[in-house]
Motif scaffolding. Structure first.
Motif, PDB file in Angstrom:
ATOM      1  N   SER A 103       1.170  -0.964  -0.021  1.00  0.00           N
ATOM      2  CA  SER A 103       0.128   0.011   0.388  1.00  0.00           C
ATOM      3  C   SER A 103       0.783   1.581   0.489  1.00  0.00           C
ATOM      4  O   SER A 103       0.361   2.434  -0.261  1.00  0.00           O
ATOM      5  CB  SER A 103      -0.624  -0.392   0.978  1.00  0.00           C
ATOM      6  OG  SER A 103      -0.344   0.166   2.534  1.00  0.00           O
ATOM      7  N   GLY A 104       1.952   1.042   0.298  1.00  0.00           N
ATOM      8  CA  GLY A 104       3.074   2.272   0.740  1.00  0.00           C
ATOM      9  C   GLY A 104       3.746   2.777  -0.921  1.00  0.00           C
ATOM     10  O   GLY A 104       3.723   3.360  -1.968  1.00  0.00           O
TER      11      GLY A 104
ATOM     12  N   PRO B  32       8.094  11.994  13.298  1.00  0.00           N
ATOM     13  CA  PRO B  32       7.438  12.791  12.220  1.00  0.00           C
ATOM     14  C   PRO B  32       7.799  14.638  11.972  1.00  0.00           C
ATOM     15  O   PRO B  32       7.206  14.981  11.004  1.00  0.00           O
ATOM     16  CB  PRO B  32       6.659  13.380  13.717  1.00  0.00           C
ATOM     17  CG  PRO B  32       6.972  13.101  14.547  1.00  0.00           C
ATOM     18  CD  PRO B  32       7.965  12.472  14.697  1.00  0.00           C
ATOM     19  N   ASP B  33       9.050  14.935  11.917  1.00  0.00           N
ATOM     20  CA  ASP B  33       9.781  15.952  11.932  1.00  0.00           C
ATOM     21  C   ASP B  33      10.703  16.103  11.127  1.00  0.00           C
ATOM     22  O   ASP B  33      10.834  17.228  10.728  1.00  0.00           O
ATOM     23  CB  ASP B  33      10.288  17.017  13.412  1.00  0.00           C
ATOM     24  CG  ASP B  33       8.999  17.460  13.916  1.00  0.00           C
ATOM     25  OD1 ASP B  33       7.796  17.313  14.086  1.00  0.00           O
ATOM     26  OD2 ASP B  33       9.393  17.570  15.505  1.00  0.00           O
ATOM     27  N   ASP B  34      10.795  14.457  10.751  1.00  0.00           N
ATOM     28  CA  ASP B  34      11.473  14.697   9.408  1.00  0.00           C
ATOM     29  C   ASP B  34      11.214  14.842   8.263  1.00  0.00           C
ATOM     30  O   ASP B  34      10.787  14.363   8.186  1.00  0.00           O
ATOM     31  CB  ASP B  34      12.109  12.999   9.506  1.00  0.00           C
ATOM     32  CG  ASP B  34      13.097  12.041   8.108  1.00  0.00           C
ATOM     33  OD1 ASP B  34      14.316  12.827   8.784  1.00  0.00           O
ATOM     34  OD2 ASP B  34      12.801  11.784   7.540  1.00  0.00           O
ATOM     35  N   GLU B  35      12.377  14.806   7.157  1.00  0.00           N
ATOM     36  CA  GLU B  35      11.084  15.873   5.924  1.00  0.00           C
ATOM     37  C   GLU B  35      10.659  15.138   5.437  1.00  0.00           C
ATOM     38  O   GLU B  35       9.972  14.801   4.738  1.00  0.00           O
ATOM     39  CB  GLU B  35      12.318  16.710   5.482  1.00  0.00           C
ATOM     40  CG  GLU B  35      12.992  18.000   6.112  1.00  0.00           C
ATOM     41  CD  GLU B  35      12.064  18.773   5.901  1.00  0.00           C
ATOM     42  OE1 GLU B  35      10.545  18.886   5.177  1.00  0.00           O
ATOM     43  OE2 GLU B  35      11.460  20.011   7.562  1.00  0.00           O
ATOM     44  N   TRP B  36      11.272  13.494   4.997  1.00  0.00           N
ATOM     45  CA  TRP B  36      11.189  12.214   3.904  1.00  0.00           C
ATOM     46  C   TRP B  36       9.510  12.163   5.251  1.00  0.00           C
ATOM     47  O   TRP B  36       9.024  11.514   4.082  1.00  0.00           O
ATOM     48  CB  TRP B  36      12.656  11.218   4.264  1.00  0.00           C
ATOM     49  CG  TRP B  36      13.073  11.477   3.273  1.00  0.00           C
ATOM     50  CD1 TRP B  36      14.703  12.621   3.830  1.00  0.00           C
ATOM     51  CD2 TRP B  36      13.335  11.054   2.127  1.00  0.00           C
ATOM     52  NE1 TRP B  36      15.661  12.381   2.934  1.00  0.00           N
ATOM     53  CE2 TRP B  36      15.129  12.188   1.789  1.00  0.00           C
ATOM     54  CE3 TRP B  36      12.252  11.464   1.070  1.00  0.00           C
ATOM     55  CZ2 TRP B  36      14.838  12.294   0.533  1.00  0.00           C
ATOM     56  CZ3 TRP B  36      12.691  10.802  -0.019  1.00  0.00           C
ATOM     57  CH2 TRP B  36      14.552  11.197  -0.395  1.00  0.00           C
ATOM     58  N   VAL B  37       9.671  12.010   6.265  1.00  0.00           N
ATOM     59  CA  VAL B  37       8.445  11.017   6.611  1.00  0.00           C
ATOM     60  C   VAL B  37       7.091  12.115   6.919  1.00  0.00           C
ATOM     61  O   VAL B  37       6.136  11.648   5.935  1.00  0.00           O
ATOM     62  CB  VAL B  37       8.211  11.127   8.499  1.00  0.00           C
ATOM     63  CG1 VAL B  37       7.518  10.592   9.466  1.00  0.00           C
ATOM     64  CG2 VAL B  37       9.752  10.093   8.495  1.00  0.00           C
TER      65      VAL B  37
ATOM     66  N   TRP C 115       6.122  11.298   3.471  1.00  0.00           N
ATOM     67  CA  TRP C 115       5.448  10.120   3.412  1.00  0.00           C
ATOM     68  C   TRP C 115       4.440  10.138   3.761  1.00  0.00           C
ATOM     69  O   TRP C 115       3.296   9.873   3.370  1.00  0.00           O
ATOM     70  CB  TRP C 115       6.038   9.047   4.002  1.00  0.00           C
ATOM     71  CG  TRP C 115       7.615   8.615   3.147  1.00  0.00           C
ATOM     72  CD1 TRP C 115       8.287   8.559   4.708  1.00  0.00           C
ATOM     73  CD2 TRP C 115       8.156   8.875   2.068  1.00  0.00           C
ATOM     74  NE1 TRP C 115      10.194   8.112   3.966  1.00  0.00           N
ATOM     75  CE2 TRP C 115       9.365   8.209   2.532  1.00  0.00           C
ATOM     76  CE3 TRP C 115       7.147   8.910   0.953  1.00  0.00           C
ATOM     77  CZ2 TRP C 115       9.947   8.147   1.695  1.00  0.00           C
ATOM     78  CZ3 TRP C 115       8.100   8.279   0.312  1.00  0.00           C
ATOM     79  CH2 TRP C 115      10.045   8.077  -0.157  1.00  0.00           C
ATOM     80  N   GLN C 116       3.968  11.134   4.883  1.00  0.00           N
ATOM     81  CA  GLN C 116       2.588  11.225   5.440  1.00  0.00           C
ATOM     82  C   GLN C 116       1.842  12.093   4.382  1.00  0.00           C
ATOM     83  O   GLN C 116       0.551  11.876   4.570  1.00  0.00           O
ATOM     84  CB  GLN C 116       3.198  12.295   6.524  1.00  0.00           C
ATOM     85  CG  GLN C 116       1.387  13.072   7.486  1.00  0.00           C
ATOM     86  CD  GLN C 116       1.066  10.975   8.277  1.00  0.00           C
ATOM     87  OE1 GLN C 116       1.800  10.587   8.806  1.00  0.00           O
ATOM     88  NE2 GLN C 116       0.073  10.701   6.989  1.00  0.00           N
TER      89      GLN C 116
ATOM     90  N   GLU D  38      -6.638   4.525   7.247  1.00  0.00           N
ATOM     91  CA  GLU D  38      -5.622   3.541   8.084  1.00  0.00           C
ATOM     92  C   GLU D  38      -4.620   4.761   8.214  1.00  0.00           C
ATOM     93  O   GLU D  38      -4.103   5.660   7.876  1.00  0.00           O
ATOM     94  CB  GLU D  38      -5.472   2.604   6.888  1.00  0.00           C
ATOM     95  CG  GLU D  38      -6.698   1.823   6.826  1.00  0.00           C
ATOM     96  CD  GLU D  38      -6.066   0.963   6.035  1.00  0.00           C
ATOM     97  OE1 GLU D  38      -5.028   1.124   5.149  1.00  0.00           O
ATOM     98  OE2 GLU D  38      -6.192  -0.641   6.258  1.00  0.00           O
ATOM     99  N   LYS D  39      -3.830   4.436   9.439  1.00  0.00           N
ATOM    100  CA  LYS D  39      -2.320   5.205  10.061  1.00  0.00           C
ATOM    101  C   LYS D  39      -1.521   4.971   8.681  1.00  0.00           C
ATOM    102  O   LYS D  39      -1.183   3.870   7.998  1.00  0.00           O
ATOM    103  CB  LYS D  39      -2.019   5.262  11.022  1.00  0.00           C
ATOM    104  CG  LYS D  39      -3.365   5.858  12.339  1.00  0.00           C
ATOM    105  CD  LYS D  39      -2.404   5.670  13.444  1.00  0.00           C
ATOM    106  CE  LYS D  39      -3.850   6.048  14.232  1.00  0.00           C
ATOM    107  NZ  LYS D  39      -3.702   6.506  15.525  1.00  0.00           N
ATOM    108  N   LEU D  40      -0.220   5.947   8.596  1.00  0.00           N
ATOM    109  CA  LEU D  40       1.189   5.401   8.077  1.00  0.00           C
ATOM    110  C   LEU D  40       1.659   4.729   8.829  1.00  0.00           C
ATOM    111  O   LEU D  40       1.623   5.155  10.148  1.00  0.00           O
ATOM    112  CB  LEU D  40       1.629   6.767   7.951  1.00  0.00           C
ATOM    113  CG  LEU D  40       2.772   7.399   7.517  1.00  0.00           C
ATOM    114  CD1 LEU D  40       3.117   6.460   5.856  1.00  0.00           C
ATOM    115  CD2 LEU D  40       3.989   8.588   7.370  1.00  0.00           C
TER     116      LEU D  40
END
Length: 443
Positions: free
Chosen positions: A67-68, A314-319, A322-323, A335-337
């Motif tokens: 799903s990702g 959650p503060d990572d720019e890649w995350v 993705w969010q 559904e959550k990340l």
């Protein structure tokens, strides 16, 4: 997860079985489709396939990875695709059963006519199809497993590439950390009885051979009562267990340890260390006797490795990217990340980067040559560089050691990079990109 044919050909012949089809191939150029393009490629689309355990005991966590992939491909498609082509992904359920893997792979090759297999999951499962894919000249890219067999034999499996750190280098990094920081520990190894456990043990023994006092193994899909293994650890005086196992067996080992009164420090491979997933499994397996929150708390103080940032950052720019993608393209919306979806998006980013680097003229042979020539310089969320070259199809070259606390990871080491064998372990954070491109797409 916290986590090519030089090349074989499919001869044009009508056969009734997968084995006969594979047998009629030979060395040479790939078989084109009727319009002259590569199989699975048109002027507007690229079709790829993947096998995952969408059902069965290995489904928790692993079923979230595709799903990702699909969310990121939709994001790419809505932003113009890759050289004007949209990516279509066919995902089929093998229930983590090698026989099923062979069957669904056959379907994807003959019926869906995929261009490539991307991110097929599992050591025992993918082993069942890797020869078929190579014999048929089908790119077998970024296998979702750290087995050495995906990248250590480019001559024997020229179409196959790993993606994540292999289990041997993970074992080396774990072994060196324990030797330097816990030199008096009596180590017990808890291992999946296949390449997963074997490769991890091989790496760890380079540093810990004299400290290992017991080795216990399990067969996937076999017994779920690990009281005998935990009792053995207890009787041998083990005070540090290193586990190369999947998440379900992390939960089962914890339940068994509590049952026999075995107390120890724990160091799980990245594969089996997702706190949220293991917490949920503990709640399910004990029918609520260990609530999910308590299960997450139970993992406090456990050590593992990390090679891409996860939901606990959650503060990572890649995350953040993705969010954003997940919020917009999640199929169910509720559904959550998760770390497994982040793993899937991270793999998808690498695949899109390979397609971008390949250029408009896409063939099965060209994508393999592109990864061999340019893959070592691919950028992305990985903390350590890729090792791709003509001589190595190995993936990410390292990780950092972390400790779990309150469901999040706290670094214990810098990024550590190495290779298989006696290659030195070095500090190297050169691949850790602070942020993705502003578009969210590989450049």
């Amino acid at each position: 997860m916290r986590t090519t044919a030089r090349r074989a050909v499919q001869a044009v012949c009508v056969l009734t079985t997968a084995s006969l089809l594979a047998a009629c191939g030979g060395a040479g150029k790939e078989r084109p489709s009727e319009d002259g393009t590569a199989v699975g490629v048109t002027d507007s689309t690229i079709k790829v396939g993947a096998h995952f355990p969408l059902t069965g005991p290995a489904a928790p966590g692993y079923s979230e990875i595709p799903s990702g992939h699909q969310a990121f491909y939709e994001y790419v498609n809505d932003n113009g695709g890759v050289h004007g082509r949209e990516i279509e992904m066919v995902v089929k359920d093998d229930a983590y059963n090698p026989t099923n893997t062979s069957a669904v792979t056959n379907d994807m090759i003959l019926q869906d006519e995929i261009f490539a297999m991307v991110a097929g999951l599992g050591t025992p499962t993918h082993r069942a199809v890797v020869q078929r894919l190579n014999d048929d000249g089908i790119p077998d890219l970024f296998v979702s497993s750290g087995s050495l067999q995906w990248g250590d034999d480019p001559a024997g499996s020229p179409m196959t590439f790993g993606w994540q750190p292999d289990y041997e280098i993970e074992g080396k990094i774990i072994g060196q950390y324990v030797k330097e920081n816990m030199p008096d520990a009596k180590v017990g190894l808890f291992l999946q009885d296949d390449d997963f456990g074997e490769d991890g043990e091989k790496g760890a023994r380079q540093f810990l051979d004299s400290q290992i006092v017991d080795v216990q193994k399990y067969t996937p899909g076999g017994s779920t009562d690990f009281s005998p293994q935990m009792s053995s650890f207890k009787s041998k005086g083990v005070n540090l267990v290193i586990g190369f196992n999947t998440p379900s067996y992390t939960a089962l080992s914890q339940i068994a340890a509590q049952g026999v009164g075995f107390k120890s420090k724990w160091f799980y491979s990245n594969v089996g260390s997702d706190p949220a997933l293991v917490g949920g499994l503990l709640a399910s397996m004990t029918k609520g006797k260990i609530p999910a929150e308590q299960g997450v708390k139970l993992m406090d103080g456990m050590m593992t490795t990390e090679y891409i940032p996860g939901v606990d950052a959650p503060d990572d720019e890649w995350v953040k990217l993705w969010q954003k993608v997940w919020d917009e393209y999640s199929k169910k919306g509720t559904e959550k990340l998760t770390n497994y979806r982040i793993y899937g998006m991270s793999q998808a980013y690498t695949f899109v980067q390979a397609l971008q680097a390949n250029g408009k003229d896409l063939t099965r042979e060209s994508i393999v040559e592109t990864i061999e020539k340019e893959g070592a310089s691919f950028e992305g969320p990985g903390l350590a560089p890729f090792r791709f070259s003509e001589d190595s199809h190995m993936g990410i070259s390292g990780a950092s050691v972390v400790e779990l606390k309150n469901g999040a990871s706290e670094p214990l080491t810098p990024v550590l990079v190495t290779d298989i064998g006696d290659a030195e372990i070095k500090e190297d954070d050169s691949a850790a990109s602070d942020a993705p491109p502003s578009s969210g797409l590989p450049e």
